[in-house]
Structure formats: C-alpha cells, structure tokens
Scaffold this motif. Sequence first.
Motif, PDB file in Angstrom:
ATOM      1  N   ILE A 202      -8.706   6.171  -6.892  1.00 55.68           N
ATOM      2  CA  ILE A 202      -8.563   7.308  -5.965  1.00 55.68           C
ATOM      3  C   ILE A 202      -9.697   7.280  -4.940  1.00 55.68           C
ATOM      4  CG2 ILE A 202      -8.557   9.824  -5.751  1.00 55.68           C
ATOM      5  CD1 ILE A 202      -6.011   8.674  -6.962  1.00 55.68           C
TER       6      ILE A 202
ATOM      7  N   HIS B 297      -3.374  14.211  -6.697  1.00 54.66           N
ATOM      8  CA  HIS B 297      -4.076  13.375  -5.726  1.00 54.66           C
ATOM      9  C   HIS B 297      -4.082  13.974  -4.322  1.00 54.66           C
ATOM     10  CE1 HIS B 297      -4.087  10.321  -8.795  1.00 54.66           C
ATOM     11  NE2 HIS B 297      -2.773  10.353  -8.856  1.00 54.66           N
TER      12      HIS B 297
ATOM     13  N   ARG C  65      -9.052   4.567  -2.510  1.00 48.47           N
ATOM     14  CA  ARG C  65      -8.002   4.907  -1.553  1.00 48.47           C
ATOM     15  C   ARG C  65      -8.510   5.867  -0.481  1.00 48.47           C
ATOM     16  NH1 ARG C  65      -3.094   7.903  -3.364  1.00 48.47           N
ATOM     17  NH2 ARG C  65      -3.124   9.227  -1.573  1.00 48.47           N
TER      18      ARG C  65
ATOM     19  N   SER D 173       2.068  10.679  -3.921  1.00 45.09           N
ATOM     20  CA  SER D 173       0.784  11.193  -4.404  1.00 45.09           C
ATOM     21  C   SER D 173       0.391  12.519  -3.775  1.00 45.09           C
ATOM     22  CB  SER D 173      -0.318  10.163  -4.143  1.00 45.09           C
ATOM     23  OG  SER D 173      -0.482   9.983  -2.762  1.00 45.09           O
TER      24      SER D 173
ATOM     25  N   ALA E 198      -7.132  13.104  -1.776  1.00 44.47           N
ATOM     26  CA  ALA E 198      -7.097  11.742  -1.236  1.00 44.47           C
ATOM     27  C   ALA E 198      -5.981  11.598  -0.215  1.00 44.47           C
ATOM     28  CB  ALA E 198      -6.914  10.733  -2.360  1.00 44.47           C
TER      29      ALA E 198
END
Length: 171
Positions: free
Chosen positions: A82, A126, A85, A121, A129
């Motif tokens: 994560i 998430h 990313r 996501s 992110a």
Amino acid sequence: FLPQVLLCGFSGIFCYTKQFKRSFEPLLRSYQVGMQTGGIQYAMTSASRLIIISFIAGRNLEEIDRDIKTLGGQMIEYKQFIMHRMIFPIKHAVLNLSTSSYDPSFLVRQVEEQKDELAQSSGKKHFVATSETYFFYGVVAYMFGEYALAAEMVEKRREVDAKVLRRPILY
C-alpha cells in the motif's frame, strides 16, 4: 513511540503549519528509528510521506528519484504494498518531469491501466492510497496541460472520498 510521534507530527500537523521542507529530516529520522526498532509499518509510512512531501515541496527531482528507488525497493522487500502504491504516481511524475520527454498519451495510458485496480481498492480498506493516487495523477495531468484528465481525476478522488468520508482529505 518515536516513529509514531514523528510521523503524526511531521506528516499530519507540522507540514501544514510550517514549511514542508522542515518535515524532511524528522520523517527520515522516523523511518530510521522504525527500521531499527522493528516498527516497519511506521517506517514505511514515514518513507512514503517523506517522498510525497518532498515532491509537493519542490525538492530536487534527482533526490526524490533516488529516495523512490531506495525506499520503494524496501517497501517491496518488506511487503508494504500500500505504501509503495502511494508513491507510484510520484514516481511517474518525477520520471516525466526529469526526462522532459513528456508524452501526453503515456499519462492517459497509465491512468487507464490503473483504473480497474483503483476501482477495486476504492473501498474503506485502501481508500487513502486510492484517493492520493487520483490526486497526484490529477496534479501531473494538470502540469502537462491535460486538463480534462486532471478534472476526471479530481472527480474520481471526490467519489472515493465521498464513499468513506464525510469531508474530503485536506488537499
């Protein structure tokens, strides 16, 4: 608790009230202490925030690229996907800006390739992110005159934020 305190203070509070550049050293210290004491998650979060704040503050692109390669490699090594990313759009921005060979279709292709993953996501797990990824894609698109794509990224970010938050993230 030093990594947690430095991370919260210098990526969540201090960088919004003082110069961004004054957060570099404490975030690097947070990363180092976290790695030394086994606080890998805090260390990698500090590294991610250091890279993001460095880009926003206008730090030298070569230094940011070096940090992305070094710290990003460690993020992969320690399975902090994560955090890795979250620096992905910064990595592409640095590459585009430092090579001065920007291809507008490259950015569009990058966003298209990431759309499915970002859509999957964008739930609660998430969302930060995903939200930051849309934000930085929008920034890079705007910098290179892709205004329609920048507007689309802002709208996507608002959609992600609206699913989870009552108020949007600060920037």
